[in-house]
Design a protein around this motif. Sequence first.
Motif, PDB file in Angstrom:
ATOM      1  N   VAL A 127      -7.364   5.241  -4.431  1.00 15.94           N
ATOM      2  CA  VAL A 127      -7.660   3.842  -4.119  1.00 15.94           C
ATOM      3  C   VAL A 127      -6.986   3.453  -2.804  1.00 15.94           C
ATOM      4  O   VAL A 127      -7.593   2.820  -1.935  1.00 15.94           O
ATOM      5  N   SER A 128      -5.738   3.843  -2.660  1.00 13.88           N
ATOM      6  CA  SER A 128      -5.021   3.580  -1.413  1.00 13.88           C
ATOM      7  C   SER A 128      -5.713   4.266  -0.246  1.00 13.88           C
ATOM      8  O   SER A 128      -5.867   3.687   0.837  1.00 13.88           O
ATOM      9  N   GLU A 137      -7.932  -5.559  -9.571  1.00 15.68           N
ATOM     10  CA  GLU A 137      -6.488  -5.637  -9.432  1.00 15.68           C
ATOM     11  C   GLU A 137      -6.076  -6.867  -8.642  1.00 15.68           C
ATOM     12  O   GLU A 137      -5.072  -7.535  -8.955  1.00 15.68           O
ATOM     13  N   ALA A 173     -13.160   1.604  -2.880  1.00 19.18           N
ATOM     14  CA  ALA A 173     -12.041   0.663  -2.781  1.00 19.18           C
ATOM     15  C   ALA A 173     -12.375  -0.656  -3.464  1.00 19.18           C
ATOM     16  O   ALA A 173     -11.542  -1.230  -4.186  1.00 19.18           O
ATOM     17  N   HIS A 217     -12.343  -0.550  -7.392  1.00 19.78           N
ATOM     18  CA  HIS A 217     -11.040  -0.468  -8.048  1.00 19.78           C
ATOM     19  C   HIS A 217     -10.075  -1.588  -7.661  1.00 19.78           C
ATOM     20  O   HIS A 217      -9.243  -1.993  -8.474  1.00 19.78           O
ATOM     21  N   LEU A 218     -10.170  -2.071  -6.431  1.00 17.77           N
ATOM     22  CA  LEU A 218      -9.185  -3.053  -5.985  1.00 17.77           C
ATOM     23  C   LEU A 218      -9.513  -4.488  -6.375  1.00 17.77           C
ATOM     24  O   LEU A 218      -8.601  -5.284  -6.626  1.00 17.77           O
ATOM     25  N   LEU A 277      -8.922   2.476   0.780  1.00 19.47           N
ATOM     26  CA  LEU A 277      -8.603   1.269   1.551  1.00 19.47           C
ATOM     27  C   LEU A 277      -8.178   1.641   2.961  1.00 19.47           C
ATOM     28  O   LEU A 277      -8.615   1.029   3.946  1.00 19.47           O
ATOM     29  N   ASN A 327       0.856  -1.184   0.000  1.00 22.39           N
ATOM     30  CA  ASN A 327       0.000   0.000   0.000  1.00 22.39           C
ATOM     31  C   ASN A 327       0.895   1.237   0.000  1.00 22.39           C
ATOM     32  O   ASN A 327       1.359   1.685   1.044  1.00 22.39           O
ATOM     33  N   ILE A 354      -0.457  -0.966  -4.647  1.00 23.87           N
ATOM     34  CA  ILE A 354      -1.593  -0.044  -4.684  1.00 23.87           C
ATOM     35  C   ILE A 354      -1.015   1.362  -4.716  1.00 23.87           C
ATOM     36  O   ILE A 354      -0.650   1.928  -3.687  1.00 23.87           O
TER      37      ILE A 354
END
Length: 355
Positions: free
Chosen positions: A326-327, A348, A341, A344-345, A330, A290, A321
């Motif tokens: 996005v980070s 990934e 989150a 988008h996550l 989270l 992260n 990330i």
Amino acid sequence: MTVFRTRHLRSSRTGSMAAVVLTALCALVACGGADTEAVGETQSGDDDSATAGAPQFPASVEHRYGTTELEEAPERIVTLGFSDQDAVLAFGITPVAVTYWYGDHPHAVWPWAQEALGNAEPVVLNDGTFTGQQNFDYERIAGLEPDLIVGLYTGMTQEEYETLSRIAPTVASSGDYPEYGMPWQESTRMVGQILGQPERAERMIAEVDQMFTDAAAAHPEFEGVEMVVAEMFEPGSSFVRSATDPRTVFMTSLGFELPAEIAELAGDRDGAEISDELMTKLDRELLIWNVGSDPSLREQIENKPLYSSLDAVQDGRVLFIEDPLVSGALTWSTVLSLPYALEHLVPELAAAVGS
């Protein structure tokens, strides 16, 4: 002092919000039928509000230092927790003051909560001065004349609670969890209780929980995969997140598993420091970094002596990330940030697991 308060994110950049996530957040904020207006304007007194789950008072909530009760709806709420503004905004109520954490966003409110904020301009406590240290400016807080103080995502001590309670009724975090380890569901629930909207809180919790359930069901490959969420704060070491830290809980809610060794190492703290000489402890089925607070950290991590020898690295099972939003979503892990989150996550994570 917890590890959290001495080591954390320091900066961020603004990015664009996905339209689909804005729609989801809009649904969350609108849940229950209340408008996203300032405190004192949310209860219009119309006939429909009473049947749509209007706030009910007196209201009370239990926390680690006792029980806080309110006889009537608060009109001036101050949030002291680093992410507490999200929990209050989710109920269509605007605090008169919020506390700065990190990032460069208007009124210390990140994009996923800006729609809930609307045109309000709350005072920002500790604006731009996050140092990792909790800092309650009692004189300034008192000057805001609050009738409710919310301090959930804090390390508030008994002494600090008693001082704040002399200013206004104060809500501390739940004693059932370690500092900074209270699940987002419980934060949402506690705010809902003290704001006289417990049913609305449960509806919002259920909606976001369902998003996790749906994402996990769509990706059975996540189930049982051992992973760690790591960050970097100081040269010569990495910081791995604990079982109760929101970043780890996000992953385990999708079916991933935190290795028992890491859970024991971190204990009831938010994480544990691992020296570069012991970096192989991070070598799991999925290694998540992260670094959205400072994407330049990726190069420093990849240049660590043992990094390239890790099986996860050699097999391509590493996820960085790097996007600040996005980070941030989270890291905040609130009822408002989690839909962003997830949106988008999850793709990934699926790509990283399938690599």
